[in-house]
Design a protein around this motif. Structure first.
Motif, short mmCIF file in Angstrom:
data_model
loop_
_atom_site.label_atom_id
_atom_site.label_comp_id
_atom_site.label_asym_id
_atom_site.label_seq_id
_atom_site.Cartn_x
_atom_site.Cartn_y
_atom_site.Cartn_z
N ILE A 240 0.90 -0.79 0.04
CA ILE A 240 0.06 -0.24 0.03
C ILE A 240 0.51 1.34 0.09
N GLN A 241 0.70 1.77 -1.10
CA GLN A 241 1.78 3.59 -1.11
C GLN A 241 0.95 4.35 -0.43
N ILE A 242 1.29 5.51 0.18
CA ILE A 242 0.13 6.51 0.52
C ILE A 242 1.03 7.98 -0.61
N ILE A 243 0.80 8.22 -1.43
CA ILE A 243 1.62 9.87 -1.55
C ILE A 243 1.22 10.43 -1.40
N HIS A 244 2.03 11.73 -0.24
CA HIS A 244 1.50 12.99 -0.57
C HIS A 244 2.02 13.58 -1.46
N ILE A 245 0.75 14.46 -2.37
CA ILE A 245 1.68 15.64 -3.02
C ILE A 245 1.38 17.45 -2.96
N PHE B 172 6.11 11.29 -0.48
CA PHE B 172 6.30 12.44 -0.24
C PHE B 172 7.08 13.23 -1.02
N VAL B 173 6.35 14.18 -2.24
CA VAL B 173 6.89 14.75 -3.43
C VAL B 173 5.58 15.79 -3.73
N ALA B 174 6.28 16.58 -4.75
CA ALA B 174 5.90 17.98 -5.22
C ALA B 174 5.57 18.05 -6.63
N ALA B 175 4.28 18.96 -6.69
CA ALA B 175 4.02 18.76 -7.84
C ALA B 175 4.50 19.75 -8.73
N GLY B 176 4.88 20.36 -8.75
CA GLY B 176 5.13 22.32 -9.05
C GLY B 176 5.36 22.98 -8.29
N ALA B 177 5.05 22.71 -7.22
CA ALA B 177 4.49 23.32 -5.65
C ALA B 177 6.30 23.58 -5.14
N ASP C 158 11.07 12.83 -0.66
CA ASP C 158 11.22 13.79 -1.96
C ASP C 158 10.90 15.27 -2.23
N ASP C 159 10.44 15.54 -0.67
CA ASP C 159 9.68 17.10 -1.78
C ASP C 159 10.64 18.17 -2.33
N ALA C 160 10.31 19.71 -2.06
CA ALA C 160 10.86 20.70 -3.25
C ALA C 160 11.86 21.36 -2.68
N PRO C 161 12.67 21.58 -2.94
CA PRO C 161 14.62 22.31 -2.15
C PRO C 161 13.96 23.30 -1.23
N THR D 57 15.36 11.04 2.96
CA THR D 57 15.05 12.35 3.80
C THR D 57 16.56 12.41 1.90
N SER D 58 15.67 13.17 0.82
CA SER D 58 16.21 13.39 0.01
C SER D 58 15.94 14.61 -1.20
N GLY D 59 15.44 15.29 0.06
CA GLY D 59 14.87 16.76 -0.31
C GLY D 59 14.37 17.61 0.72
N ALA D 60 13.83 19.01 0.41
CA ALA D 60 13.19 20.00 1.64
C ALA D 60 14.15 20.83 2.20
N ALA D 61 13.53 21.90 2.21
CA ALA D 61 15.28 22.54 3.05
C ALA D 61 15.49 22.39 4.07
#
Length: 434
Positions: free
Chosen positions: A168-173, A201-206, A232-235, A259-263
């Motif tokens: 089960i994959q819970i995707i936070h966008i 955890f990912v970003a879609a242009g945000a 892998d959230d936005a930088p 963890t490979s993203g987010a400020a």
């Protein structure tokens, strides 16, 4: 004398945020009362700062400053961007549950396929009848604020003896810029069940958004659970996640975080081994560059005898990034025959990179085997020279050594497909670094 609490400008902004968002938040009148109490706790404490021991390396007042307004419910354009992100980040064969800007997106989720094996509700549906998921005795301000503003989430119930046919994959966008999303989910795994849960955890242009997530996991006896978290959230994003896990008897739990993203990011996990004979493995990797700040804080509570816990954490830190690992193992007085160990290693790729490692043991029993260790250092010059002497460019030689360094943690993922997926994330991070 009369004493009044003077609020900063940020404090007023958060108060206004709660007042304006209260009408949009789901829940019965009893839930509203719980939310208000939780917000009062946050208002009293404010964002965590360096004078609080658990937050001494991650001062949110300095790093974040203020909480952004809640993101609006996703419109058609946002859902279209989210659909593209799902295609890019969905793991093959997994059953997807998608949250867009903190709101469950049924059209992007595999609800029908999941319903045949797992009980499923949204947090919004659950809060119409019950406030229990928002109740917390914690005095942590971040956890209290999440309880006050949680908009949606997923509530999963895996029956006794269930053997899930797919992960089960819970995707936070995130699609909304300069906004915040608050989510809270629950996963209940029955006795003898076997399941794999993935969170992405990912970003879609945000850009410049904030994520606050809380996950409550209860695992029954004789179960086997793998929990993979990929952030892998936005930088320029902020991600603060709190996890509460209770483990039954004779159960095997394998948790992995990358963890490979987010400020600014912080994963704080509170795991209680409440049943005898259980085996807990926690593995993590921080891949940080530029000025990113990544914090992993774990508390493993051995409450009963005859349990094993292993923690392996690796951090690769480039430029002026900052990695934090705080790991605490607690052994209660009755938890004899406990076997608990943790090891954290940091690889510094520049002179300005920073790693703070703080392993702790609190042992109140006398028949235990516990230990911890922490190291920090640079790449081995002799190994680099060896690889370069055989014709490899310096960046490629460094990449090979970095892959080997994080490999011990990644190799603990039992599923071959998931392990390859995580290796792919690490490889893409190395390519961006090049």
């Amino acid at each position: 004398m009369n004493v009044a609490v003077a609020k900063t400008g940020n404090g007023r902004a958060v108060s206004d945020l709660f007042a304006s968002a209260e009408g949009r938040l789901p829940g019965s009148p009893a839930v509203v009362a719980v939310r208000r109490e939780a917000f009062e706790t946050y208002e009293r404490l404010g964002l965590p700062h360096r004078r609080i021991e658990e937050w001494k390396y991650t001062d949110l007042r300095a790093l974040v400053g203020e909480v952004l307004p809640l993101a609006a419910a996703p419109d058609t354009a946002a859902l279209k961007r989210a659909a593209d992100a799902v295609k890019a980040h969905a793991i093959e064969g997994a059953r997807k549950l998608v949250l867009v800007d903190g709101v469950f997106a049924a059209d992007l989720s595999d609800v029908k396929a999941l319903a045949s094996e797992v009980g499923f509700k949204t947090l919004r549906e659950t809060l119409e009848k019950d406030a229990a998921l928002l109740m917390t005795a914690s005095t942590d301000a971040v956890i209290a604020l999440n309880a006050a503003l949680a908009t949606d989430g997923v509530v999963l119930s895996i029956a006794d003896g269930a053997q899930l046919s797919a992960p089960i994959q819970i995707i936070h966008i995130a699609t909304a810029a300069s906004a915040s999303a608050f989510t809270r989910s629950q996963v209940a795994v029955g006795n003898g069940a076997r399941a794999t849960i993935i969170e992405s955890f990912v970003a879609a242009g945000a850009k410049a958004y904030q994520v606050s997530d809380a996950v409550i996991v209860t695992i029954g006896d004789n179960a086997d659970v793998a929990h993979i978290r990929l952030m892998d959230d936005a930088p320029d994003a902020v991600n603060i996640t709190s996890q509460f896990v209770t483990v039954g008897a004779n159960t095997k739990v394998n948790f992995f975080n990358m963890t490979s993203g987010a400020a600014v990011s912080r994963l704080q996990g509170f795991i209680t081994l409440a049943g005898e004979g259980s085996d807990l493995a926690i593995n993590g990797v921080n891949l940080l560059q530029k000025t990113e700040h990544g914090d992993t804080t774990l508390v493993v509570d051995h409450a009963v005898p005859n349990c094993v816990s292993r923690e392996i954490f690796r951090a690769v830190i480039d430029d002026r990034a900052h990695s934090v690992f705080q790991g605490r193992i607690i052994v209660r007085p009755d938890a004899q025959k406990t076997d608990g160990k943790m090891m954290t290693r940091a690889l510094l790729l520049s002179d300005e990179a920073e790693a703070d490692n703080k392993p702790e043991l609190e042992i109140f029993a006398d028949d235990v085997s516990c230990g911890h260790g922490a190291t920090a250092g640079a790449l081995d010059d002799s190994l680099l020279f060896y690889l370069k002497a055989r014709g490899l460019p310096e960046k490629q030689a460094q990449a090979l050594l970095i892959q080997a360094f994080v490999g011990e943690a990644i190799e603990q993922i039992a599923d071959d497909g998931l392990r390859e997926h995580v290796i792919g994330i690490a490889e893409r991070w190395l390519e961006r670094r090049s």
